[in-house]
Design a protein around this motif. Structure first.
Motif, PDB file in Angstrom:
ATOM      1  N   GLU A 188       0.828  -1.213   0.000  1.00 28.40           N
ATOM      2  CA  GLU A 188       0.000   0.000   0.000  1.00 28.40           C
ATOM      3  C   GLU A 188       0.858   1.256   0.000  1.00 28.40           C
ATOM      4  N   ARG A 189       2.055   1.170   0.579  1.00 26.31           N
ATOM      5  CA  ARG A 189       2.976   2.311   0.599  1.00 26.31           C
ATOM      6  C   ARG A 189       3.805   2.405  -0.680  1.00 26.31           C
ATOM      7  N   GLY A 190       3.478   1.571  -1.665  1.00 32.91           N
ATOM      8  CA  GLY A 190       4.134   1.655  -2.963  1.00 32.91           C
ATOM      9  C   GLY A 190       5.380   0.801  -3.102  1.00 32.91           C
ATOM     10  N   ARG A 191       5.649  -0.084  -2.154  1.00 26.80           N
ATOM     11  CA  ARG A 191       6.851  -0.929  -2.218  1.00 26.80           C
ATOM     12  C   ARG A 191       6.543  -2.187  -3.030  1.00 26.80           C
ATOM     13  N   ARG A 192       7.448  -2.515  -3.940  1.00 29.62           N
ATOM     14  CA  ARG A 192       7.229  -3.676  -4.809  1.00 29.62           C
ATOM     15  C   ARG A 192       8.346  -4.709  -4.706  1.00 29.62           C
ATOM     16  N   ARG A 193       9.480  -4.312  -4.163  1.00 31.28           N
ATOM     17  CA  ARG A 193      10.624  -5.235  -4.085  1.00 31.28           C
ATOM     18  C   ARG A 193      10.968  -5.431  -2.603  1.00 31.28           C
ATOM     19  N   ILE A 194      10.139  -6.258  -1.983  1.00 30.49           N
ATOM     20  CA  ILE A 194      10.201  -6.446  -0.528  1.00 30.49           C
ATOM     21  C   ILE A 194      11.001  -7.701  -0.191  1.00 30.49           C
ATOM     22  N   THR A 195      12.019  -7.527   0.636  1.00 30.70           N
ATOM     23  CA  THR A 195      12.855  -8.652   1.072  1.00 30.70           C
ATOM     24  C   THR A 195      12.550  -8.973   2.532  1.00 30.70           C
ATOM     25  N   PHE A 196      12.430 -10.265   2.821  1.00 26.02           N
ATOM     26  CA  PHE A 196      12.194 -10.713   4.195  1.00 26.02           C
ATOM     27  C   PHE A 196      13.522 -11.131   4.816  1.00 26.02           C
ATOM     28  N   ALA A 197      13.807 -10.656   6.040  1.00 26.03           N
ATOM     29  CA  ALA A 197      15.071 -10.962   6.712  1.00 26.03           C
ATOM     30  C   ALA A 197      14.793 -11.486   8.121  1.00 26.03           C
ATOM     31  N   LEU A 221       0.194 -10.813  -3.756  1.00 24.37           N
ATOM     32  CA  LEU A 221       0.067  -9.372  -3.955  1.00 24.37           C
ATOM     33  C   LEU A 221       1.033  -8.811  -4.985  1.00 24.37           C
ATOM     34  N   LEU A 222       2.202  -9.474  -5.134  1.00 22.06           N
ATOM     35  CA  LEU A 222       3.222  -8.957  -6.043  1.00 22.06           C
ATOM     36  C   LEU A 222       3.441  -9.853  -7.258  1.00 22.06           C
ATOM     37  N   GLY A 223       2.932 -11.062  -7.186  1.00 25.82           N
ATOM     38  CA  GLY A 223       3.158 -12.009  -8.283  1.00 25.82           C
ATOM     39  C   GLY A 223       4.626 -12.293  -8.494  1.00 25.82           C
ATOM     40  N   ALA A 224       5.400 -12.253  -7.409  1.00 33.97           N
ATOM     41  CA  ALA A 224       6.850 -12.412  -7.517  1.00 33.97           C
ATOM     42  C   ALA A 224       7.332 -13.529  -6.603  1.00 33.97           C
ATOM     43  N   ALA A 225       8.487 -14.075  -6.968  1.00 34.92           N
ATOM     44  CA  ALA A 225       9.123 -15.074  -6.115  1.00 34.92           C
ATOM     45  C   ALA A 225       9.591 -14.395  -4.837  1.00 34.92           C
ATOM     46  N   PRO A 226       9.529 -15.096  -3.706  1.00 29.95           N
ATOM     47  CA  PRO A 226       9.960 -14.485  -2.441  1.00 29.95           C
ATOM     48  C   PRO A 226      11.441 -14.151  -2.449  1.00 29.95           C
ATOM     49  N   ARG A 227      11.787 -13.080  -1.770  1.00 28.93           N
ATOM     50  CA  ARG A 227      13.177 -12.641  -1.621  1.00 28.93           C
ATOM     51  C   ARG A 227      13.490 -12.714  -0.134  1.00 28.93           C
ATOM     52  N   THR A 228      14.328 -13.645   0.253  1.00 29.15           N
ATOM     53  CA  THR A 228      14.584 -13.841   1.685  1.00 29.15           C
ATOM     54  C   THR A 228      16.074 -13.974   1.973  1.00 29.15           C
ATOM     55  N   VAL A 229      16.469 -13.539   3.172  1.00 30.60           N
ATOM     56  CA  VAL A 229      17.826 -13.775   3.676  1.00 30.60           C
ATOM     57  C   VAL A 229      17.702 -14.340   5.088  1.00 30.60           C
ATOM     58  N   ASP A 230      18.651 -15.182   5.445  1.00 28.40           N
ATOM     59  CA  ASP A 230      18.560 -15.973   6.672  1.00 28.40           C
ATOM     60  C   ASP A 230      19.754 -15.704   7.579  1.00 28.40           C
ATOM     61  N   ALA A 231      19.464 -15.408   8.849  1.00 28.99           N
ATOM     62  CA  ALA A 231      20.537 -15.189   9.826  1.00 28.99           C
ATOM     63  C   ALA A 231      21.103 -16.492  10.366  1.00 28.99           C
ATOM     64  N   GLY A 232      20.448 -17.611  10.016  1.00 24.52           N
ATOM     65  CA  GLY A 232      20.931 -18.898  10.507  1.00 24.52           C
ATOM     66  C   GLY A 232      20.826 -18.980  12.020  1.00 24.52           C
ATOM     67  N   PRO A 233      21.841 -19.536  12.685  1.00 22.77           N
ATOM     68  CA  PRO A 233      21.773 -19.711  14.144  1.00 22.77           C
ATOM     69  C   PRO A 233      22.195 -18.479  14.938  1.00 22.77           C
ATOM     70  N   GLU A 234      22.437 -17.362  14.262  1.00 20.01           N
ATOM     71  CA  GLU A 234      22.901 -16.172  14.972  1.00 20.01           C
ATOM     72  C   GLU A 234      21.857 -15.701  15.989  1.00 20.01           C
ATOM     73  N   PRO A 235      22.279 -15.099  17.094  1.00 20.69           N
ATOM     74  CA  PRO A 235      21.333 -14.681  18.131  1.00 20.69           C
ATOM     75  C   PRO A 235      20.471 -13.504  17.692  1.00 20.69           C
ATOM     76  N   VAL A 236      19.388 -13.301  18.430  1.00 22.14           N
ATOM     77  CA  VAL A 236      18.499 -12.173  18.144  1.00 22.14           C
ATOM     78  C   VAL A 236      19.107 -10.933  18.785  1.00 22.14           C
ATOM     79  N   THR A 237      19.962 -10.250  18.008  1.00 15.34           N
ATOM     80  CA  THR A 237      20.643  -9.046  18.477  1.00 15.34           C
ATOM     81  C   THR A 237      20.628  -8.003  17.373  1.00 15.34           C
ATOM     82  N   MET A 238      20.945  -6.769  17.733  1.00 21.28           N
ATOM     83  CA  MET A 238      21.022  -5.705  16.741  1.00 21.28           C
ATOM     84  C   MET A 238      22.179  -5.940  15.780  1.00 21.28           C
ATOM     85  N   ASP A 239      23.273  -6.533  16.255  1.00 19.97           N
ATOM     86  CA  ASP A 239      24.388  -6.868  15.367  1.00 19.97           C
ATOM     87  C   ASP A 239      23.939  -7.816  14.268  1.00 19.97           C
TER      88      ASP A 239
END
Length: 346
Positions: A188-197, A221-239
Motif C-alpha cells: 500500500e505504501r508503494g513498495r514492490r521489491r520487498i525482502t524478508f530478513a 500481492l506482487l506475483g513475484a518469487a519471495p526474496r529472503t535472507v537468513d541469519a541462521g543460528p545467529e542470536p536475536v541481536t542488533m548486530d
C-alpha cells in the motif's frame, strides 16, 4: 499441697512461628489464615489486611512443603520461554506472574534458547517439581515433550502461536497472518521489491510462520518469487540485524523495503542505515515485528506488528486458574490478534 499455677510456656527462640500464632495475633481462625495464604482474593479486604499485618509482625513463613504434601498441590506453575532478556515474552511472563500471585501461586521460569530438545529437558526437570500447571511459548514441540505433558496430567496453556490442534489450552495469534498483513501494508505504501530478513532455524517455528506469511503474500500481492535472507543460528541481536541488512542489499540490491522478523533486527538495520546515509524510508523502507518499546523511540520511528503480550499472560493465567481449580473452560482457544503499527520507517 497446693501446686503453683502453671506458667504459659514461652515460644522457644528456635521454634518456627505457626499458623496458630498468626491466627491468635490477628484474632481470626487458623482456617482464615490458611485461606489468606492459599487464595488471598477469597477473603474480604479487611480480614486479609489484618492477617497480612499479623504475618508481617510475627515473621510467619508458610510451610509449603507440608501444605503441598497434604493437598497434593504445589501452588506453582512452570513457564517455558525461548528467552527472557530483551524479549517480547517478558511482558507475557510479568502479566502472567502478577495474575497468578493474586491467587497465591508463584512461577518458575526456564529458557529453551529456541531449541526443541532443550525445551524437553527443561520441562522434564520442571515436572519433577510437580507444578500445578504449565505455560509454554509456541505450539510446536518434540514427541517427547508431548508425551511428558500427557503423562503429567496438569493443565497446559500454549501461547504466542496458533494451532488447530493445541495440546490443551491456547492463547495466541497467527504469525503467518500478521506477516501477510505487513506485506500488504508495504505494498500500500508503494513498495514492490520487498525482502524478508530473519532467522529460519527449525527451533523457532514462529519465525518460520512469519516467513510463510510473507511468502504467500509476496506471491499473491506482487506475483513475484519471495526474496529472503537468513541469519541462521545467529542470536536475536542488533548486530545480527546489521548482518541481515548487508545480506539483503548484497543479494537483492534493488530492494525498496526490508521486512524483519523481529524489532531487534530492524533496529540494528535502521541504525546502520543512518550511519551509512541510506535514507529511510526514502530509499529503503524498514519494518519489524513485536512492537518493542524502543521501536517508537527510534528516529525514524519503526513500523512494526504489535502483539498484546501482556494480554496473552493475563488470559493464560485466567484459563490455567480455572482448570487448576477443577472447573471446565468454555472457550479453550483465545485469539488475541495483532495490529500493524504504521510509523515513519515505511
Amino acid at each position: 499441697m497446693t501446686q503453683p499455677p502453671r506458667r504459659p510456656r514461652k515460644r522457644s527462640a528456635t521454634r518456627s512461628v505457626t499458623l496458630s500464632d498468626v491466627a491468635a495475633s490477628a484474632g481470626v481462625s487458623a482456617q482464615t489464615v490458611s485461606r489468606v495464604v492459599r487464595d488471598p482474593l477469597s477473603v474480604s479486604d479487611a480480614t486479609r489486611s489484618k492477617v497480612e499485618a499479623a504475618i508481617e509482625a510475627t515473621g510467619y513463613v508458610p510451610n509449603l512443603a507440608a501444605s503441598n504434601l497434604a493437598s497434593n498441590r504445589s501452588r506453582t506453575v512452570a513457564v517455558l520461554v525461548p528467552q527472557i532478556n530483551a524479549s517480547v515474552f517478558a511482558d507475557t511472563v510479568h502479566a502472567f506472574s502478577t495474575a497468578l500471585a493474586a491467587h497465591g501461586y508463584q512461577i518458575f521460569v526456564g529458557t529453551t534458547d529456541y531449541l526443541p530438545e532443550h525445551e524437553e529437558e527443561v520441562l522434564r526437570s520442571f515436572l519433577g517439581r510437580r507444578p500445578d500447571g504449565v505455560l509454554m511459548v509456541g505450539t510446536d514441540h518434540t514427541p517427547g515433550t508431548r508425551a511428558l505433558l500427557r503423562a503429567a496430567g496438569v493443565p497446559v496453556v500454549e501461547t504466542w502461536g496458533w494451532s488447530d490442534e493445541p495440546l490443551d489450552l491456547l492463547v495466541g495469534f497467527s504469525n503467518a497472518a500478521a506477516a501477510s498483513a505487513m506485506v500488504a501494508h508495504l505494498v500500500e505504501r508503494g513498495r514492490r521489491r520487498i525482502t524478508f530478513a530473519g532467522r529460519h532455524t527449525s527451533g523457532d517455528p514462529r519465525a518460520a510462520e512469519r516467513l510463510d506469511g510473507y511468502t504467500a503474500a509476496a506471491r499473491d500481492l506482487l506475483g513475484a518469487a519471495p526474496r529472503t535472507v537468513d541469519a541462521g543460528p545467529e542470536p536475536v541481536t542488533m548486530d545480527t540485524g546489521v548482518a541481515l541488512l548487508d545480506l539483503a542489499l548484497e543479494r537483492f540490491p534493488d530492494s525498496d523495503a526490508v521486512m524483519f522478523s523481529s524489532d531487534v533486527f530492524a533496529a540494528g538495520a535502521l541504525q546502520a542505515c543512518v550511519r551509512r546515509g541510506i535514507a529511510v524510508p526514502g530509499t529503503l523502507a524498514l519494518a519489524g515485528f513485536g512492537d518493542f518499546e524502543f521501536a517508537r523511540h527510534l528516529v525514524p520511528a519503526m513500523t512494526t506488528v504489535a502483539v498484546p503480550g501482556a494480554l496473552i499472560g493475563e488470559l493464560g493465567a485466567e484459563l490455567l486458574l480455572t482448570r487448576m481449580r477443577g472447573s471446565a473452560v468454555a472457550v479453550t482457544r483465545r485469539d488475541v490478534g495483532y495490529r500493524i503499527v504504521a510509523r515513519e520507517s515505511t
